[in-house]
Design a protein around this motif. Structure first.
Motif, PDB file in Angstrom:
ATOM      1  N   ARG A  66       0.828  -1.209   0.000  1.00 58.99           N
ATOM      2  CA  ARG A  66       0.000   0.000   0.000  1.00 58.99           C
ATOM      3  C   ARG A  66       0.864   1.263   0.000  1.00 58.99           C
ATOM      4  N   SER A  67       2.107   1.129   0.450  1.00 56.47           N
ATOM      5  CA  SER A  67       3.075   2.237   0.391  1.00 56.47           C
ATOM      6  C   SER A  67       4.435   1.624   0.121  1.00 56.47           C
ATOM      7  N   ILE A  68       4.906   1.738  -1.105  1.00 54.81           N
ATOM      8  CA  ILE A  68       6.135   1.034  -1.469  1.00 54.81           C
ATOM      9  C   ILE A  68       7.355   1.629  -0.781  1.00 54.81           C
ATOM     10  N   THR A  69       7.389   2.933  -0.606  1.00 54.78           N
ATOM     11  CA  THR A  69       8.563   3.518   0.046  1.00 54.78           C
ATOM     12  C   THR A  69       8.614   3.134   1.527  1.00 54.78           C
ATOM     13  N   ALA A  70       7.461   3.082   2.177  1.00 61.41           N
ATOM     14  CA  ALA A  70       7.432   2.644   3.577  1.00 61.41           C
ATOM     15  C   ALA A  70       7.834   1.177   3.677  1.00 61.41           C
ATOM     16  N   ALA A  71       7.364   0.353   2.718  1.00 61.23           N
ATOM     17  CA  ALA A  71       7.703  -1.066   2.719  1.00 61.23           C
ATOM     18  C   ALA A  71       9.202  -1.259   2.500  1.00 61.23           C
ATOM     19  N   VAL A  72       9.792  -0.495   1.583  1.00 64.44           N
ATOM     20  CA  VAL A  72      11.232  -0.604   1.337  1.00 64.44           C
ATOM     21  C   VAL A  72      12.008  -0.258   2.604  1.00 64.44           C
ATOM     22  N   ARG A  73      11.599   0.799   3.280  1.00 68.15           N
ATOM     23  CA  ARG A  73      12.297   1.175   4.519  1.00 68.15           C
ATOM     24  C   ARG A  73      12.188   0.066   5.568  1.00 68.15           C
ATOM     25  N   GLU A  74      10.969  -0.449   5.748  1.00 65.77           N
ATOM     26  CA  GLU A  74      10.770  -1.470   6.780  1.00 65.77           C
ATOM     27  C   GLU A  74      11.548  -2.740   6.461  1.00 65.77           C
ATOM     28  N   LEU A  75      11.461  -3.199   5.216  1.00 65.06           N
ATOM     29  CA  LEU A  75      12.121  -4.452   4.865  1.00 65.06           C
ATOM     30  C   LEU A  75      13.639  -4.292   4.827  1.00 65.06           C
ATOM     31  N   ALA A  76      14.114  -3.116   4.416  1.00 62.01           N
ATOM     32  CA  ALA A  76      15.561  -2.874   4.457  1.00 62.01           C
ATOM     33  C   ALA A  76      16.065  -2.934   5.900  1.00 62.01           C
ATOM     34  N   ASP A  77      15.281  -2.407   6.833  1.00 61.25           N
ATOM     35  CA  ASP A  77      15.652  -2.488   8.247  1.00 61.25           C
ATOM     36  C   ASP A  77      15.693  -3.941   8.725  1.00 61.25           C
ATOM     37  N   ARG A  78      14.914  -4.803   8.074  1.00 57.41           N
ATOM     38  CA  ARG A  78      14.897  -6.225   8.420  1.00 57.41           C
ATOM     39  C   ARG A  78      16.018  -7.002   7.724  1.00 57.41           C
ATOM     40  N   GLY A  79      16.785  -6.330   6.873  1.00 55.05           N
ATOM     41  CA  GLY A  79      17.905  -6.992   6.219  1.00 55.05           C
ATOM     42  C   GLY A  79      17.725  -7.310   4.755  1.00 55.05           C
ATOM     43  N   VAL A  80      16.593  -6.926   4.161  1.00 54.13           N
ATOM     44  CA  VAL A  80      16.377  -7.169   2.734  1.00 54.13           C
ATOM     45  C   VAL A  80      17.222  -6.177   1.932  1.00 54.13           C
ATOM     46  N   VAL A  81      17.887  -6.664   0.898  1.00 55.37           N
ATOM     47  CA  VAL A  81      18.704  -5.812   0.030  1.00 55.37           C
ATOM     48  C   VAL A  81      17.968  -5.622  -1.293  1.00 55.37           C
ATOM     49  N   PHE A  82      17.772  -4.375  -1.679  1.00 57.31           N
ATOM     50  CA  PHE A  82      17.063  -4.056  -2.920  1.00 57.31           C
ATOM     51  C   PHE A  82      18.055  -3.660  -4.008  1.00 57.31           C
ATOM     52  N   LEU A  83      17.687  -3.923  -5.252  1.00 55.69           N
ATOM     53  CA  LEU A  83      18.517  -3.523  -6.374  1.00 55.69           C
ATOM     54  C   LEU A  83      18.433  -2.013  -6.571  1.00 55.69           C
ATOM     55  N   THR A  84      19.505  -1.451  -7.090  1.00 55.48           N
ATOM     56  CA  THR A  84      19.593   0.002  -7.225  1.00 55.48           C
ATOM     57  C   THR A  84      19.369   0.438  -8.669  1.00 55.48           C
ATOM     58  N   THR A  85      19.065   1.716  -8.825  1.00 52.72           N
ATOM     59  CA  THR A  85      18.810   2.313 -10.135  1.00 52.72           C
ATOM     60  C   THR A  85      19.693   3.549 -10.293  1.00 52.72           C
ATOM     61  N   PRO A  86      20.349   3.719 -11.450  1.00 58.38           N
ATOM     62  CA  PRO A  86      21.222   4.886 -11.644  1.00 58.38           C
ATOM     63  C   PRO A  86      20.461   6.199 -11.520  1.00 58.38           C
ATOM     64  N   GLY A  87      21.171   7.226 -11.064  1.00 61.97           N
ATOM     65  CA  GLY A  87      20.545   8.535 -10.888  1.00 61.97           C
ATOM     66  C   GLY A  87      19.994   9.112 -12.177  1.00 61.97           C
ATOM     67  N   ALA A  88      20.585   8.746 -13.329  1.00 67.23           N
ATOM     68  CA  ALA A  88      20.113   9.283 -14.618  1.00 67.23           C
ATOM     69  C   ALA A  88      18.660   8.920 -14.887  1.00 67.23           C
TER      70      ALA A  88
END
Length: 331
Positions: free
Chosen positions: A227-249
């Motif tokens: 329901r909120s992807i940015t909140a989910a990313v923060r929560e799961l990253a705190d749990r140790g999940v590593v997400f793939l990154t995207t270039p600044g361009a």
């Protein structure tokens, strides 16, 4: 008559059910529950969150069919359990479309060793077990890789054997690699499968790599709705999940490509979340890094704000993110 009326649950075959389920609990916030009955010769745990239901199964006996599946494919999705008002009729329809019947409720279709089981049951949870809340509330879709030359037969089986409709198709090029994709979906949208086939005329890429490492067709990733992807990313990253990154361009060009977005560009940039738009609204997506020993199965987070499709730009950007990850690990 429509055969599939929903996805009841996904069954994963793994080397150690309790260890795998603990990982889902610790890293993704799933609640773990013991099944009302355990299949003979196996250890099983239910992992659930929102409307998501996973049955995690491992073999106690090394000669059990589950152990054989894991030896061939590694931990992964082995069974899709589909709701049907008449499971026997669903099996009959699937077999008429070319599936092989495994038992009275289960078939193997045109999707490698991924079994399809039909059930009239409403829920996997034991009676009285409350649904668990967390950052993930549904299974948005599953992505499957299929060998070159088999995408067409897989789509036909989904249509004729399961009553799904092809709702999206695209040829995707990334550098010197390419793949064909098709999305099949139940009429009510409750079951969505993304099918991916490599173009073997081009350089080998991640789809080829998956097929080799997995040992044939199979589920490449599970996409969870948030329901909120940015909140989910923060929560799961705190749990140790590593997400793939995207270039600044990518984010530098967003305003020119899409204009204002529901989630501000700088917030998307900070969390490496991708965004695209269709006629219905916006779609936000991000992949996790695979922790699978064979680097096959990984996860995706999706937030839909009206969008009903997948977005051409997002598909290419997600593919590129996985390629960067592969290149980094291989380098």
């Amino acid at each position: 008559m429509t055969t599939v009326q929903g996805l009841a649950h996904v069954e994963l075959h793994v080397e150690d059910a309790h260890k795998y389920a603990t990982g889902l609990h610790d890293h993704l916030g799933f609640t773990l529950t013991a099944p009302a009955a355990v299949r003979p010769g196996t250890a099983q745990v239910i992992a659930h969150q929102g409307a998501v239901r996973h049955l995690i199964t491992s073999a106690v006996d090394p000669e059990h069919p589950v152990a054989d599946w894991v030896r061939r494919h590694g931990d992964g999705v082995a069974v899709l359990v589909l709701r049907s008002a008449d499971p026997a009729a669903s099996v009959e329809r699937a077999v008429a479309a070319g599936a092989v019947e495994l038992d009275e409720h289960t078939v193997l279709g045109a999707l490698g060793d991924l079994a399809l089981r039909f059930t009239a049951a409403d829920d996997l949870l034991p009676d009285g077990e409350p649904a668990a809340e967390g950052p993930l509330f549904e299974l948005d879709h599953l992505a499957l890789c299929v060998p070159a030359g088999t995408l067409g037969p897989a789509v036909r089986f989904a249509r004729e054997g399961l009553g799904l409709a092809e709702v999206y198709a695209e040829y995707i090029e990334v550098g010197d690699q390419a793949m064909d994709s098709a999305v099949v979906q139940s009429p009510d949208g409750s079951v969505t499968l993304t099918l991916l086939e490599p173009d073997v005329r081009r350089s080998p890429g991640q789809i080829d790599g998956f097929l080799e490492a997995h040992g044939g067709a199979g589920v490449q990733h599970l996409a969870y709705g948030t329901r909120s992807i940015t909140a989910a990313v923060r929560e799961l990253a705190d749990r140790g999940v590593v997400f793939l990154t995207t270039p600044g361009a990518y984010y530098d060009r967003l305003a020119a490509r899409l204009g204002p977005t529901a989630i501000p560009v700088e917030e998307l940039r900070a969390h490496h979340v991708l965004v695209d738009r269709d006629h219905g609204g916006e779609l936000f997506q991000i992949f996790t890094r695979s922790t699978h020993p064979r680097r096959t199965l990984f996860l995706e987070l999706v937030e839909r704000r009206g969008a009903g499709t997948f977005g051409s730009a997002n598909i290419k950007a997600l593919y590129e993110a996985v390629e960067r990850e592969r290149a980094g690990q291989e380098g």
